[in-house]
Scaffold this motif. Structure first.
Motif, short mmCIF file in Angstrom:
data_model
loop_
_atom_site.label_atom_id
_atom_site.label_comp_id
_atom_site.label_asym_id
_atom_site.label_seq_id
_atom_site.Cartn_x
_atom_site.Cartn_y
_atom_site.Cartn_z
N ILE A 1 0.84 -1.20 0.00
CA ILE A 1 0.00 0.00 0.00
C ILE A 1 0.88 1.25 0.00
CG2 ILE A 1 -1.69 1.31 1.36
CD1 ILE A 1 -2.81 -1.47 2.25
N LEU A 2 1.94 1.23 0.80
CA LEU A 2 2.88 2.37 0.82
C LEU A 2 3.52 2.57 -0.54
CD1 LEU A 2 4.64 1.92 4.29
CD2 LEU A 2 3.03 3.71 3.62
N ALA A 3 3.93 1.48 -1.18
CA ALA A 3 4.56 1.59 -2.50
C ALA A 3 3.60 2.21 -3.51
CB ALA A 3 5.02 0.21 -2.98
N ALA A 4 2.33 1.82 -3.46
CA ALA A 4 1.33 2.38 -4.36
C ALA A 4 1.14 3.87 -4.09
CB ALA A 4 0.00 1.64 -4.21
N ALA A 5 1.04 4.24 -2.82
CA ALA A 5 0.84 5.65 -2.46
C ALA A 5 2.03 6.49 -2.91
CB ALA A 5 0.63 5.78 -0.96
N GLU A 6 3.23 5.98 -2.70
CA GLU A 6 4.43 6.72 -3.10
C GLU A 6 4.50 6.86 -4.62
OE1 GLU A 6 7.69 4.71 -1.16
OE2 GLU A 6 6.88 5.20 0.82
N LYS A 7 4.18 5.80 -5.35
CA LYS A 7 4.19 5.87 -6.81
C LYS A 7 3.15 6.87 -7.31
CE LYS A 7 4.71 3.28 -10.94
NZ LYS A 7 5.21 2.08 -11.53
N ALA A 8 2.07 7.01 -6.56
CA ALA A 8 1.02 7.97 -6.93
C ALA A 8 1.41 9.41 -6.59
CB ALA A 8 -0.28 7.60 -6.23
N GLY A 9 2.52 9.58 -5.87
CA GLY A 9 2.98 10.94 -5.58
C GLY A 9 2.87 11.38 -4.14
N THR B 1 6.46 9.64 1.57
CA THR B 1 6.56 8.45 2.41
C THR B 1 5.99 8.71 3.79
OG1 THR B 1 8.53 7.75 1.19
CG2 THR B 1 8.18 6.75 3.36
N GLU B 2 6.32 9.87 4.34
CA GLU B 2 5.83 10.21 5.68
C GLU B 2 4.32 10.35 5.69
OE1 GLU B 2 8.12 12.37 3.99
OE2 GLU B 2 9.76 11.11 4.72
N GLY B 3 3.79 11.02 4.69
CA GLY B 3 2.34 11.20 4.62
C GLY B 3 1.61 9.88 4.46
N ALA B 4 2.15 9.01 3.61
CA ALA B 4 1.52 7.71 3.38
C ALA B 4 1.59 6.85 4.65
CB ALA B 4 2.20 7.00 2.22
N ARG B 5 2.73 6.89 5.34
CA ARG B 5 2.86 6.12 6.59
C ARG B 5 1.88 6.62 7.64
NH1 ARG B 5 7.09 2.64 6.68
NH2 ARG B 5 8.84 3.07 5.30
N ALA B 6 1.72 7.94 7.72
CA ALA B 6 0.78 8.50 8.70
C ALA B 6 -0.64 8.04 8.42
CB ALA B 6 0.87 10.03 8.68
N LEU B 7 -1.02 7.99 7.15
CA LEU B 7 -2.36 7.52 6.80
C LEU B 7 -2.50 6.03 7.06
CD1 LEU B 7 -3.12 9.49 3.53
CD2 LEU B 7 -4.03 9.90 5.80
N LEU B 8 -1.46 5.27 6.76
CA LEU B 8 -1.51 3.83 6.99
C LEU B 8 -1.70 3.52 8.47
CD1 LEU B 8 -1.40 1.20 5.40
CD2 LEU B 8 1.07 1.14 5.84
N GLU B 9 -1.12 4.34 9.33
CA GLU B 9 -1.30 4.15 10.77
C GLU B 9 -2.73 4.40 11.21
OE1 GLU B 9 1.60 6.50 12.86
OE2 GLU B 9 3.28 5.46 11.91
N LYS B 10 -3.49 5.13 10.41
CA LYS B 10 -4.86 5.49 10.79
C LYS B 10 -5.91 4.50 10.30
CE LYS B 10 -3.85 10.36 11.07
NZ LYS B 10 -4.21 11.71 10.71
N ILE B 11 -5.51 3.47 9.52
CA ILE B 11 -6.53 2.61 8.92
C ILE B 11 -7.28 1.76 9.94
CG2 ILE B 11 -5.36 2.58 6.68
CD1 ILE B 11 -4.59 -0.34 7.25
#
Length: 183
Positions: A95-103, A106-116
């Motif tokens: 999921i992080l790899a997809a979010a990063e590839k989408a732009g 890394t920090e923002g994607a990790r923060a959202l992943l922690e909220k799922i």
């Protein structure tokens, strides 16, 4: 000047290739038809009672809650991973790899992943899925057009020509730019 923007909701799950078709077509037509497209990540398991995309759909719900401007790109990248490249979308690293590839950062994607797993994200996904069910959904994608105080629910990605008719717009196939390039 065309008609005022109308609202069209698309309830989808990235585990549904048919949702992907509807998603891409509506993203292409949203400006042509002057509609306000509301992307509504939903859990197909809540509708059909079986899916492996819970983490991905919770992640998209968190994206929609905090960075709605990224929802289209992150959704598309998850679909590309699972349906185009046969890559995983259930593990946190995927999921992080997809979010990063989408732009996303890394920090923002990790923060959202922690909220799922938070009640806020879980409840929002549940509410969105229930909203699709209230419209009569029995699978995904479901497109709901809000026109003149009425709602029209359409199931499937093969209903875009009917949506164009309901909106009083011209259907130019799944890739409208290809039609206009030939004109």
């Amino acid at each position: 000047m065309g008609p005022l923007p109308r609202t069209v909701e698309l309830f989808y799950d990235v585990l549904s290739p048919y949702s992907w078709l509807g998603f891409e077509i509506l993203c292409r037509y949203k400006n042509i038809w002057n509609v306000h497209l509301q992307l509504r990540p939903s859990l197909i398991a809540g509708i059909m009672k079986s899916s492996g995309s819970l983490s991905a759909m919770r992640f998209l719900t968190a994206v929609n809650m905090e960075h709605p401007e990224m929802l289209e790109k992150v959704s598309r990248e998850l679909w590309m991973r699972v349906w185009s490249r046969d890559e995983d979308i259930t593990e946190p690293g995927s999921i992080l790899a997809a979010a990063e590839k989408a732009g996303m950062s890394t920090e923002g994607a990790r923060a959202l992943l922690e909220k799922i797993s938070t009640p806020q994200v879980k409840n929002q996904l549940k509410e969105t899925t229930e909203a699709a069910c209230k419209y009569g959904a029995f699978g995904l994608p479901v497109t709901v057009a809000h026109l003149d105080g009425q709602t029209q629910m359409l199931f499937g990605s093969d209903r875009m020509e009917l949506l164009a008719y309901l909106l009083g717009e011209k259907w130019m196939g799944p890739v409208p730019s290809a039609v206009s390039a030939r004109l």
